[in-house]
Design a protein around this motif. Sequence first.
Motif, PDB file in Angstrom:
ATOM      1  N   MET A 120      27.376 -18.988  34.024  1.00 30.94           N
ATOM      2  CA  MET A 120      26.479 -18.013  33.881  1.00 30.94           C
ATOM      3  C   MET A 120      26.310 -17.586  36.062  1.00 30.94           C
ATOM      4  O   MET A 120      26.426 -16.014  36.053  1.00 30.94           O
ATOM      5  CB  MET A 120      25.173 -18.304  33.891  1.00 30.94           C
ATOM      6  N   THR A 121      26.687 -18.286  36.579  1.00 28.26           N
ATOM      7  CA  THR A 121      26.538 -18.837  38.370  1.00 28.26           C
ATOM      8  C   THR A 121      27.335 -18.333  38.684  1.00 28.26           C
ATOM      9  O   THR A 121      27.677 -17.519  39.349  1.00 28.26           O
ATOM     10  CB  THR A 121      26.674 -19.970  38.499  1.00 28.26           C
ATOM     11  N   VAL A 122      29.156 -18.135  37.792  1.00 28.34           N
ATOM     12  CA  VAL A 122      30.170 -17.406  38.632  1.00 28.34           C
ATOM     13  C   VAL A 122      30.187 -16.156  38.560  1.00 28.34           C
ATOM     14  O   VAL A 122      30.448 -15.441  38.435  1.00 28.34           O
ATOM     15  CB  VAL A 122      31.092 -17.885  37.612  1.00 28.34           C
ATOM     16  N   LEU A 128      27.243 -10.484  42.303  1.00 30.08           N
ATOM     17  CA  LEU A 128      26.938  -9.974  43.364  1.00 30.08           C
ATOM     18  C   LEU A 128      27.872  -9.409  44.625  1.00 30.08           C
ATOM     19  O   LEU A 128      27.296  -8.558  45.036  1.00 30.08           O
ATOM     20  CB  LEU A 128      26.484 -10.915  44.321  1.00 30.08           C
ATOM     21  N   SER A 129      28.955 -10.090  44.361  1.00 33.21           N
ATOM     22  CA  SER A 129      29.728 -10.116  45.477  1.00 33.21           C
ATOM     23  C   SER A 129      30.587  -8.776  45.425  1.00 33.21           C
ATOM     24  O   SER A 129      31.637  -7.588  46.120  1.00 33.21           O
ATOM     25  CB  SER A 129      31.250 -10.974  45.698  1.00 33.21           C
ATOM     26  N   VAL A 137      28.037 -15.693  50.303  1.00 35.74           N
ATOM     27  CA  VAL A 137      28.958 -16.591  51.731  1.00 35.74           C
ATOM     28  C   VAL A 137      29.102 -18.149  51.635  1.00 35.74           C
ATOM     29  O   VAL A 137      30.511 -18.605  51.482  1.00 35.74           O
ATOM     30  CB  VAL A 137      27.565 -16.496  53.267  1.00 35.74           C
ATOM     31  N   GLU A 138      27.977 -18.230  49.804  1.00 35.49           N
ATOM     32  CA  GLU A 138      27.871 -19.506  50.313  1.00 35.49           C
ATOM     33  C   GLU A 138      27.111 -20.653  49.260  1.00 35.49           C
ATOM     34  O   GLU A 138      26.402 -19.686  48.770  1.00 35.49           O
ATOM     35  CB  GLU A 138      27.354 -20.901  51.205  1.00 35.49           C
ATOM     36  N   GLU A 145      21.598 -22.605  44.966  1.00 34.71           N
ATOM     37  CA  GLU A 145      21.379 -21.326  45.352  1.00 34.71           C
ATOM     38  C   GLU A 145      22.123 -20.719  45.750  1.00 34.71           C
ATOM     39  O   GLU A 145      23.416 -21.709  46.237  1.00 34.71           O
ATOM     40  CB  GLU A 145      20.154 -21.919  46.817  1.00 34.71           C
ATOM     41  N   LEU A 146      22.067 -19.744  46.390  1.00 35.29           N
ATOM     42  CA  LEU A 146      23.292 -19.260  47.196  1.00 35.29           C
ATOM     43  C   LEU A 146      22.656 -18.224  48.304  1.00 35.29           C
ATOM     44  O   LEU A 146      21.707 -18.247  48.406  1.00 35.29           O
ATOM     45  CB  LEU A 146      23.695 -17.319  45.996  1.00 35.29           C
ATOM     46  N   LEU A 147      23.584 -18.676  49.262  1.00 32.19           N
ATOM     47  CA  LEU A 147      23.975 -17.961  50.344  1.00 32.19           C
ATOM     48  C   LEU A 147      24.262 -16.097  50.629  1.00 32.19           C
ATOM     49  O   LEU A 147      25.461 -16.166  50.125  1.00 32.19           O
ATOM     50  CB  LEU A 147      24.368 -18.743  51.555  1.00 32.19           C
ATOM     51  N   LEU A 148      23.959 -15.176  50.733  1.00 30.99           N
ATOM     52  CA  LEU A 148      24.287 -13.641  50.024  1.00 30.99           C
ATOM     53  C   LEU A 148      23.669 -13.420  52.045  1.00 30.99           C
ATOM     54  O   LEU A 148      23.026 -13.131  52.877  1.00 30.99           O
ATOM     55  CB  LEU A 148      23.445 -13.064  49.596  1.00 30.99           C
ATOM     56  N   HIS A 149      24.671 -12.246  52.554  1.00 32.04           N
ATOM     57  CA  HIS A 149      24.878 -11.708  53.451  1.00 32.04           C
ATOM     58  C   HIS A 149      24.290 -10.118  52.534  1.00 32.04           C
ATOM     59  O   HIS A 149      25.226 -10.033  52.000  1.00 32.04           O
ATOM     60  CB  HIS A 149      26.116 -11.534  53.744  1.00 32.04           C
TER      61      HIS A 149
END
Length: 186
Positions: A120-122, A128-129, A137-138, A145-149
Amino acid sequence: MSSGKEPSGGTPLAPRLFGRRVPLSLVVWLALVWVTLWGDLTLGNVLGGLVAGLVVAWSLPLPILDPGIRVRPVALVRFLLWFGWDLLLSTVRVVVWVVRPGAPPTQLVRVRLRTSSESMTVMIMIALSTVPGSLVVEMYEEERELLLHILGLPGDATEAVRADVAGLESRIVAAFGTRRDREELP
């Protein structure tokens, strides 16, 4: 009452051949690849592909893997409709900021996921991408947690982005998640 197994211990889609299971779907897939590589659909190529597929499937057995994905058609349609609409709106938003003079607003947002499923995370990260204006981003695996730009959202959009990701996560888990994945979300 049946226990779900055949008396011989095999299944119709993976019969035993000389003591090993041979998944017929893999044999057919390998035969299709064989015929495609030869570039000519003839009886000899099809039979050669089936023989080659049987040999490969028997001599190189693959472990049975469960990717943890279950497709629910109604939830899938809901997800695809929402995702298509989000793609359209995000594309328009990014185009507007590209044609405007000056730098578009950007920000980094850290978003906590509720799911612990890698599958599910993938899928969430891919979705999102794929959407214009957002990029993973990370990933902080320990904290989930995800770091989103984020591009093109004016002001402090942290809470809006977190709400959007939570909605995306809910729709993906509803469309593809296992029962455990669905129970994990509040």
